[in-house]
Every structure is written in structure tokens, then in C-alpha cells.
Write a protein that holds these residues in place. Structure first.
Motif, mmCIF file in Angstrom:
data_model
loop_
_atom_site.group_PDB
_atom_site.id
_atom_site.type_symbol
_atom_site.label_atom_id
_atom_site.label_comp_id
_atom_site.label_asym_id
_atom_site.label_seq_id
_atom_site.Cartn_x
_atom_site.Cartn_y
_atom_site.Cartn_z
ATOM 1 N N GLY A 56 18.807 -1.853 9.076
ATOM 2 C CA GLY A 56 17.413 -1.251 9.067
ATOM 3 C C GLY A 56 16.539 -2.202 7.881
ATOM 4 N N GLY A 57 16.794 -2.318 7.064
ATOM 5 C CA GLY A 57 15.915 -3.092 5.802
ATOM 6 C C GLY A 57 15.400 -4.388 6.605
ATOM 7 N N GLY A 58 14.350 -4.139 5.731
ATOM 8 C CA GLY A 58 13.523 -5.849 5.849
ATOM 9 C C GLY A 58 12.459 -5.308 4.781
ATOM 10 N N LEU A 59 11.132 -6.211 5.401
ATOM 11 C CA LEU A 59 10.198 -6.592 4.317
ATOM 12 C C LEU A 59 9.129 -5.865 4.652
ATOM 13 C CD1 LEU A 59 8.239 -8.185 1.717
ATOM 14 C CD2 LEU A 59 7.526 -9.453 3.685
ATOM 15 N N VAL A 60 8.618 -5.006 3.505
ATOM 16 C CA VAL A 60 7.839 -3.371 3.594
ATOM 17 C C VAL A 60 7.022 -3.931 2.756
ATOM 18 C CG1 VAL A 60 8.738 -1.715 2.766
ATOM 19 C CG2 VAL A 60 7.018 -1.075 4.789
ATOM 20 N N GLN A 61 5.317 -3.530 2.901
ATOM 21 C CA GLN A 61 4.273 -3.328 1.294
ATOM 22 C C GLN A 61 4.577 -2.021 0.789
ATOM 23 O OE1 GLN A 61 0.052 -4.226 3.107
ATOM 24 N NE2 GLN A 61 0.513 -6.325 2.330
ATOM 25 N N ALA A 62 3.880 -2.054 -0.356
ATOM 26 C CA ALA A 62 4.230 -0.848 -1.079
ATOM 27 C C ALA A 62 3.447 0.248 -0.622
ATOM 28 C CB ALA A 62 3.808 -0.868 -2.687
ATOM 29 N N GLY A 63 3.668 1.284 -0.522
ATOM 30 C CA GLY A 63 3.472 2.438 0.763
ATOM 31 C C GLY A 63 3.671 3.007 1.581
ATOM 32 N N GLY A 64 4.289 2.054 2.750
ATOM 33 C CA GLY A 64 5.459 1.665 3.773
ATOM 34 C C GLY A 64 6.113 2.612 3.418
ATOM 35 N N SER A 65 6.908 2.002 4.942
ATOM 36 C CA SER A 65 7.908 3.397 5.389
ATOM 37 C C SER A 65 9.009 2.280 5.732
ATOM 38 C CB SER A 65 7.622 4.438 6.236
ATOM 39 O OG SER A 65 6.669 5.157 5.542
ATOM 40 N N LEU A 66 10.018 2.947 5.775
ATOM 41 C CA LEU A 66 11.548 2.213 7.093
ATOM 42 C C LEU A 66 12.584 3.290 6.785
ATOM 43 C CD1 LEU A 66 12.558 -1.208 4.638
ATOM 44 C CD2 LEU A 66 11.343 -0.686 7.282
ATOM 45 N N ARG A 67 12.882 2.596 7.924
ATOM 46 C CA ARG A 67 14.304 4.389 8.084
ATOM 47 C C ARG A 67 15.310 3.079 8.474
ATOM 48 N NH1 ARG A 67 15.505 7.370 13.832
ATOM 49 N NH2 ARG A 67 16.235 6.371 14.238
ATOM 50 N N LEU A 68 16.227 3.086 7.741
ATOM 51 C CA LEU A 68 17.396 2.769 7.477
ATOM 52 C C LEU A 68 18.626 3.390 8.555
ATOM 53 C CD1 LEU A 68 18.391 2.517 3.775
ATOM 54 C CD2 LEU A 68 17.503 0.593 5.949
ATOM 55 N N SER A 69 19.710 2.474 9.011
ATOM 56 C CA SER A 69 21.183 3.510 10.369
ATOM 57 C C SER A 69 22.053 3.286 9.431
ATOM 58 C CB SER A 69 21.006 2.632 10.799
ATOM 59 O OG SER A 69 19.164 3.367 11.735
ATOM 60 N N CYS A 70 23.028 4.107 9.824
ATOM 61 C CA CYS A 70 24.272 3.469 9.352
ATOM 62 C C CYS A 70 24.939 3.762 10.436
ATOM 63 C CB CYS A 70 24.608 4.435 7.577
ATOM 64 S SG CYS A 70 26.912 4.306 7.203
ATOM 65 N N ALA A 71 25.696 2.478 10.847
ATOM 66 C CA ALA A 71 26.994 3.286 12.307
ATOM 67 C C ALA A 71 28.409 3.149 11.737
ATOM 68 C CB ALA A 71 26.150 2.108 13.644
ATOM 69 N N ALA A 72 28.475 4.064 12.040
ATOM 70 C CA ALA A 72 30.324 5.055 11.857
ATOM 71 C C ALA A 72 30.694 4.773 12.569
ATOM 72 C CB ALA A 72 29.811 6.180 11.302
ATOM 73 N N SER A 73 32.000 4.622 12.566
ATOM 74 C CA SER A 73 33.046 4.457 13.405
ATOM 75 C C SER A 73 34.656 4.520 12.617
ATOM 76 C CB SER A 73 32.662 3.137 13.777
ATOM 77 O OG SER A 73 32.751 1.473 13.168
ATOM 78 N N GLY A 74 34.967 4.615 13.502
ATOM 79 C CA GLY A 74 36.892 5.078 12.917
ATOM 80 C C GLY A 74 37.337 5.522 12.544
ATOM 81 N N ARG A 75 36.349 6.795 13.043
ATOM 82 C CA ARG A 75 37.419 8.013 12.853
ATOM 83 C C ARG A 75 36.541 9.500 12.897
ATOM 84 N NH1 ARG A 75 40.276 9.920 8.133
ATOM 85 N NH2 ARG A 75 39.745 12.548 8.670
ATOM 86 N N GLN A 103 18.970 -5.515 3.260
ATOM 87 C CA GLN A 103 18.211 -5.923 2.116
ATOM 88 C C GLN A 103 17.132 -4.584 2.526
ATOM 89 O OE1 GLN A 103 18.568 -8.078 -0.533
ATOM 90 N NE2 GLN A 103 16.508 -6.930 -1.094
ATOM 91 N N VAL A 104 16.427 -4.062 1.506
ATOM 92 C CA VAL A 104 14.879 -3.277 1.381
ATOM 93 C C VAL A 104 14.566 -4.444 0.664
ATOM 94 C CG1 VAL A 104 13.425 -1.586 1.048
ATOM 95 C CG2 VAL A 104 16.257 -1.369 2.736
ATOM 96 N N THR A 105 12.793 -4.536 1.170
ATOM 97 C CA THR A 105 12.087 -5.272 -0.458
ATOM 98 C C THR A 105 10.284 -5.519 0.142
ATOM 99 O OG1 THR A 105 13.428 -7.601 0.186
ATOM 100 C CG2 THR A 105 11.483 -7.765 -0.950
ATOM 101 N N VAL A 106 9.924 -4.411 -1.345
ATOM 102 C CA VAL A 106 9.019 -4.100 -1.675
ATOM 103 C C VAL A 106 8.059 -4.725 -1.235
ATOM 104 C CG1 VAL A 106 7.241 -1.506 -1.835
ATOM 105 C CG2 VAL A 106 9.811 -1.330 -0.783
ATOM 106 N N SER A 107 6.887 -5.682 -1.535
ATOM 107 C CA SER A 107 6.648 -6.445 -1.952
ATOM 108 C C SER A 107 4.636 -5.496 -2.547
ATOM 109 C CB SER A 107 5.144 -7.492 -1.667
ATOM 110 O OG SER A 107 4.813 -6.634 0.377
#
Length: 118
Positions: free
Chosen positions: A7-26, A113-117
Motif C-alpha cells: 500500500g505504500g507509494g508517493l504522496v504529497q505532504a498533507g496527503g493520506s495513505l492506507r497500508l495493509s499487512c496481510a497475515a498468514s501462517g497461524r 516504501q512510503v515517500t512524501v514529497s
């Protein structure tokens, strides 16, 4: 345990992102799921975490109010909603898990990677 952040990416300052973490194995009952980040040239730092069973959340003080962590037990996914992003938030973000009575985090994946410009 396998955890994969996305879910990472390039976003401008003041913007938003939602990261996800997929879990498996137990079954993650009784575990805490945590988000961490590592900026270039800096040590990895704790962002926040959530109890898998009860949904109790906790954050590093400097990020309270801008980051919100949640989880969907059915989808076995943990989220990090990041708002009002700043250039200082630029980093690789990782998720990990630990049992409640343990201090050891594990299941690190490759991160996203999350990059905020400015």
C-alpha cells in the motif's frame, strides 16, 4: 508466520495513505500486531500496534492523531491509516507480530516504501 506489507507509494505532504499487512501462517489470537518504519540512515522505529483479539491500539506519542491502526480478523489483515503525511514520514514501513507476553517481534516481511514529497 508470514506478514506482507503493501500500500505504500508517493504522496504529497498533507496527503493520506492506507497500508495493509496481510497475515498468514497461524491463529493470531493473543498476539499484538505492530507497524514499524525505517527512514534512510536511521534506525527502525515503532509506529504503533493493535491487539489482534481485542483491537486495543497504542501508538508512539509523536504519531498520535495522524496514524490509526485497525484490523480485520476475517481478512487476517492489519491496516495503518496515515493522514496529514509529512516528508519526515518517508520510510520503509514494516509489520510484525509478537505474543502478548513476549518482547520479541517477528514475521518481518520486505516492507513497503512510503515517500512524501514537500
Amino acid at each position: 508466520v508470514q506478514l506482507q506489507a503493501s500500500g505504500g507509494g508517493l504522496v504529497q505532504a498533507g496527503g493520506s495513505l492506507r497500508l495493509s499487512c496481510a497475515a498468514s501462517g497461524r491463529n493470531f489470537s493473543g498476539y499484538y500486531m505492530g507497524w514499524f518504519r525505517q527512514a534512510p540512515g536511521k534506525e527502525r522505529e515503532f509506529v504503533g500496534g493493535i491487539g489482534w483479539s481485542g483491537g486495543d491500539t497504542y501508538y508512539t506519542d509523536s504519531l498520535k492523531g495522524r496514524f490509526a491502526i485497525s484490523r480485520n480478523k476475517f481478512k487476517k489483515t492489519v491496516y495503518s491509516q496515515m493522514n496529514n503525511l509529512e516528508p519526515e514520514d518517508t520510510a520503509i514501513y514494516y509489520c510484525a507480530a509478537r505474543f502478548r507476553s513476549s518482547t520479541e517481534w517477528y514475521g518481518w516481511g520486505q516492507g513497503t516504501q512510503v515517500t512524501v514529497s514537500s
